[in-house]
Design a protein around this motif. Structure first.
Motif, PDB file in Angstrom:
ATOM      1  N   PRO A   1       2.843 -15.149  -7.696  1.00  0.00           N
ATOM      2  CA  PRO A   1       2.150 -15.278  -8.963  1.00  0.00           C
ATOM      3  C   PRO A   1       1.630 -16.723  -9.105  1.00  0.00           C
ATOM      4  O   PRO A   1       2.474 -17.713  -9.061  1.00  0.00           O
ATOM      5  CB  PRO A   1       3.423 -14.516  -9.851  1.00  0.00           C
TER       6      PRO A   1
ATOM      7  N   GLU B   1      -2.821  -8.483 -13.930  1.00  0.00           N
ATOM      8  CA  GLU B   1      -1.345  -7.807 -14.348  1.00  0.00           C
ATOM      9  C   GLU B   1      -0.161  -8.661 -13.372  1.00  0.00           C
ATOM     10  O   GLU B   1       0.901  -8.460 -13.962  1.00  0.00           O
ATOM     11  CB  GLU B   1      -1.356  -6.364 -14.261  1.00  0.00           C
ATOM     12  N   LEU B   2      -0.536  -8.835 -12.473  1.00  0.00           N
ATOM     13  CA  LEU B   2       0.862  -9.504 -11.499  1.00  0.00           C
ATOM     14  C   LEU B   2       0.814 -10.763 -11.665  1.00  0.00           C
ATOM     15  O   LEU B   2       1.407 -11.460 -10.946  1.00  0.00           O
ATOM     16  CB  LEU B   2       0.423  -8.694  -9.971  1.00  0.00           C
TER      17      LEU B   2
ATOM     18  N   VAL C   1       1.970   6.033 -10.270  1.00  0.00           N
ATOM     19  CA  VAL C   1       2.898   4.967 -10.590  1.00  0.00           C
ATOM     20  C   VAL C   1       2.304   3.631 -10.466  1.00  0.00           C
ATOM     21  O   VAL C   1       2.217   2.795 -11.353  1.00  0.00           O
ATOM     22  CB  VAL C   1       4.197   5.078 -10.102  1.00  0.00           C
TER      23      VAL C   1
ATOM     24  N   ARG D   1      -1.093  -5.947  -3.909  1.00  0.00           N
ATOM     25  CA  ARG D   1       0.122  -6.268  -3.301  1.00  0.00           C
ATOM     26  C   ARG D   1      -0.023  -6.249  -1.849  1.00  0.00           C
ATOM     27  O   ARG D   1       0.590  -7.097  -1.037  1.00  0.00           O
ATOM     28  CB  ARG D   1       0.986  -4.980  -3.441  1.00  0.00           C
TER      29      ARG D   1
ATOM     30  N   PRO E   1       5.717  -6.236  -1.490  1.00  0.00           N
ATOM     31  CA  PRO E   1       6.102  -4.850  -1.277  1.00  0.00           C
ATOM     32  C   PRO E   1       5.132  -3.796  -1.522  1.00  0.00           C
ATOM     33  O   PRO E   1       4.510  -4.222  -2.765  1.00  0.00           O
ATOM     34  CB  PRO E   1       7.317  -4.749  -1.995  1.00  0.00           C
TER      35      PRO E   1
ATOM     36  N   TRP F   1      10.356 -11.588  -9.508  1.00  0.00           N
ATOM     37  CA  TRP F   1       9.119 -10.690  -9.313  1.00  0.00           C
ATOM     38  C   TRP F   1       9.382  -9.879  -7.986  1.00  0.00           C
ATOM     39  O   TRP F   1       8.917  -8.844  -8.128  1.00  0.00           O
ATOM     40  CB  TRP F   1       8.025 -11.544  -9.573  1.00  0.00           C
ATOM     41  N   ARG F   2       9.591 -10.445  -7.033  1.00  0.00           N
ATOM     42  CA  ARG F   2       9.517  -9.760  -5.538  1.00  0.00           C
ATOM     43  C   ARG F   2      10.508  -8.431  -5.508  1.00  0.00           C
ATOM     44  O   ARG F   2      10.155  -7.535  -5.130  1.00  0.00           O
ATOM     45  CB  ARG F   2       9.815 -10.686  -4.509  1.00  0.00           C
TER      46      ARG F   2
ATOM     47  N   LEU G   1       8.769  -5.897  -7.672  1.00  0.00           N
ATOM     48  CA  LEU G   1       7.938  -5.210  -7.285  1.00  0.00           C
ATOM     49  C   LEU G   1       8.435  -4.021  -6.136  1.00  0.00           C
ATOM     50  O   LEU G   1       7.811  -3.210  -5.635  1.00  0.00           O
ATOM     51  CB  LEU G   1       6.925  -6.343  -6.213  1.00  0.00           C
TER      52      LEU G   1
ATOM     53  N   ALA H   1       9.101   0.965 -11.199  1.00  0.00           N
ATOM     54  CA  ALA H   1       8.896  -0.360 -12.039  1.00  0.00           C
ATOM     55  C   ALA H   1       7.645  -0.703 -12.035  1.00  0.00           C
ATOM     56  O   ALA H   1       6.831  -0.775 -11.363  1.00  0.00           O
ATOM     57  CB  ALA H   1      10.006  -1.393 -11.533  1.00  0.00           C
TER      58      ALA H   1
ATOM     59  N   LEU I   1       5.543  -4.207 -13.110  1.00  0.00           N
ATOM     60  CA  LEU I   1       5.665  -5.406 -13.382  1.00  0.00           C
ATOM     61  C   LEU I   1       4.437  -5.916 -14.120  1.00  0.00           C
ATOM     62  O   LEU I   1       3.142  -5.484 -13.750  1.00  0.00           O
ATOM     63  CB  LEU I   1       5.765  -6.286 -11.953  1.00  0.00           C
TER      64      LEU I   1
END
Lengths: 360, 360
Positions: free
Chosen positions: A5, A27-28, A286, A295, A301, B324-325, B328, B333, B335
């Motif tokens: 990030p 958002e991340l 989701v 990602r 992940p 954060w990781r 993720l 979830a 984030l």
């Protein structure tokens, strides 16, 4: 590559796909830098930085690549030379091979067929003599398609029993083409899936797509196929992604052919990018395809692909977007508008996602 | 006022709330112009335009107001003079009255009490003599709070049986204050609701909030109160919104007091803006509080407030965001990171929303 990030994601292309990738990146906690020749690009409104320059401006490309930590794109027609310049200065995902294969229908079809995955019969058409020979072999109805730069039905000509081949050849601008056997399909379905550099793979549920005037109109999930067909579709996408050493979200469009109660899949094409048929995931799963792409490209992940219900995504084409206020008043509807000033006919202005209870 | 997609929303304040409002605006096809004195504002990364200028720079404020179609803000401490300058050139929502009432704890408590809504006993404290008289009337434990500029526990001093009033008075900087009776509450709950200029009102489900070091740590929905208490809480928010002729999203924080098996609500404070305790709606409800605020401010129909399951929102404070990781990699979830460079202790860096099946 250690993307965290606060890093900057470079995005080539500033349309609605780039825009939604940029928002997912934000958002991340990532910054987005969008590169696009058009100064009115929708993605410019939601990114930390933007560059207006042609895709062949080497010095602008280098400056852009040096200002970011990883680069992706929203469209498959990124010129090979552009990809080469960029990838000399920053990681580019999906890779150059994925671009090359998906930019050329002949390479694409050969690549998929070589994996043993069913495609429509096809033949290389370099000139009118080739077309005659191809028609001899493949028969009619069939579809003549330019090898490069076709989308939303552009660069295609249907060859019916009474079509003059010369007219079809003129219709595609006498450009290098392929002739494809016409597939009488029950419906078009697509797999939107993601793969990471470490080989992690995740597919969203198979969706069924309806087109109008050659433009995607509606996507529905579930696609209404058997569990076994869905499993096969995902397996096809996985094999293609692995063969390309693919990183990011890709879409694989397939025809569902039904005969005597059996279902069969024929791959139509690959899009090495987030895809209109994956828009339903934004609010309907989701993780959205845009977040999933970010990602994957960052080496993070993959997210949960679980679906939130039965989902319908309806594109708002041209003046359909004028109904925005009615959509806003509709319970359960998610409106997405792309910030395009002018609602030209055929232009994708936005989309609506509707999520229903699974059983409804 | 005729705000349509393509219009520009002005946002005063460039923190995470402004950032999430800007992104919600973009999703609905609006442009966002963010005004903030801090050149490193997180919201600048996701808006079409930004202005770096102090809140008392009249010419910058006028230029900003003239460049947008409607103005909102992310924080209640917008100076009255700033609001006056802006609203002379563009509609400002929520209105000046909502700002004035929520900026001053004395006005706020009086306003709420005058509506016949229960608040903690309170008294005006202008000097040390007032404090002595107030303690006489309200008793201990009680809390001395500055009338203005308090947040996250700042500008507050607890007065216990053994506290020297002079020390408390010093602790709040001898600023004009109010003394509030201490409410022994079971939990803190809040209503996040929206109202439009035409009087449409919609509340999200009541949520329960847990603080750590005076900073919101976790929000849970449902709040675990009786249906009747929840109905009353929403009714309180509606009456406050109507009395303020409120436009936008507001949060009403309340204490839940339980005694002899009965539940009673005591209003603590009003926030005339989107609120941390409403972050769960982003991914946890059909419409997020940010989109709802944009809809209300633009005069558009309010969105569906239905909840998608049992929801937990956890703030990531300071170094908590380093995980954060792991977040993720956690199925289900969501984030959200705010793009802040430095993870100072106590700083809100992001949040995670987890949605579970209702029964789990």
């Amino acid at each position: 590559m250690d993307i965290r990030p606060g890093s900057t994601l470079g995005i080539l292309g500033g349309g609605q796909l780039g825009r939604m990738i940029a928002m997912a990146a934000a958002e991340l906690g990532l910054r987005a830098h969008v590169y696009c020749p058009d100064e009115n690009s929708p993605a410019f409104d939601v990114c930390a930085e933007h560059t207006v320059a042609p895709y062949d401006d080497e010095s602008a490309l280098i400056r852009f690549a040096k200002s970011v930590d990883v680069i992706t794109y929203e469209f498959e027609n990124v010129p090979g030379a552009t990809a080469d310049i960029l990838s000399a200065h920053a990681p580019l995902a999906p890779n150059a091979k994925s671009l090359a294969v998906s930019q050329d229908r002949l390479l694409e079809k050969s690549f998929i067929a070589d994996l043993g995955i069913p495609v429509a019969p096809f033949a290389d058409v370099a000139d009118e003599a080739d077309l005659a020979a191809a028609l001899e072999r493949i028969g009619r109805p069939s579809v003549l398609k330019t090898r490069r730069f076709g989308y939303d039905g552009k660069g295609q000509a249907m060859i019916r029993p009474d079509t003059d081949p010369a007219a079809a050849w003129a219709a595609v601008g006498q450009a290098p083409s392929i002739l494809e056997g016409f597939v009488l399909f029950e419906r078009e379905v697509s797999v939107v899936a993601a793969r990471t550099a470490s080989g992690e793979f995740a597919a969203f549920d198979l969706c069924a797509n309806e087109h109008r005037n050659h433009i995607l109109d509606t996507t529905r999930v579930p696609a209404g196929v058997s569990a076994e067909t869905e499993r096969q579709a995902v397996e096809v996408a996985r094999r293609i992604a692995e063969a390309l050493d693919y990183v990011g979200v890709l879409a694989v469009e397939m025809f569902l052919v039904t005969a005597d109660g059996t279902e069969r899949l024929v791959v139509n094409e690959i899009a090495p990018r987030v895809h209109n048929s994956g828009h339903w995931t934004l609010g309907g799963a989701v993780t959205s395809q845009f977040e999933q792409h970010v990602r994957a490209v960052c080496g993070w992940p993959l997210g949960d692909t679980a679906r939130l219900g039965r989902v319908e995504m309806k594109n708002l084409i041209g003046p359909e977007a004028d109904a925005w206020r009615q959509v806003l008043a509709e319970p359960g509807a998610h409106l997405h508008l792309y910030g395009k000033a002018e609602a030209r006919p055929g232009r994708k202005m936005g989309h609506v996602t509707r999520v229903f209870p699974e059983s409804a």
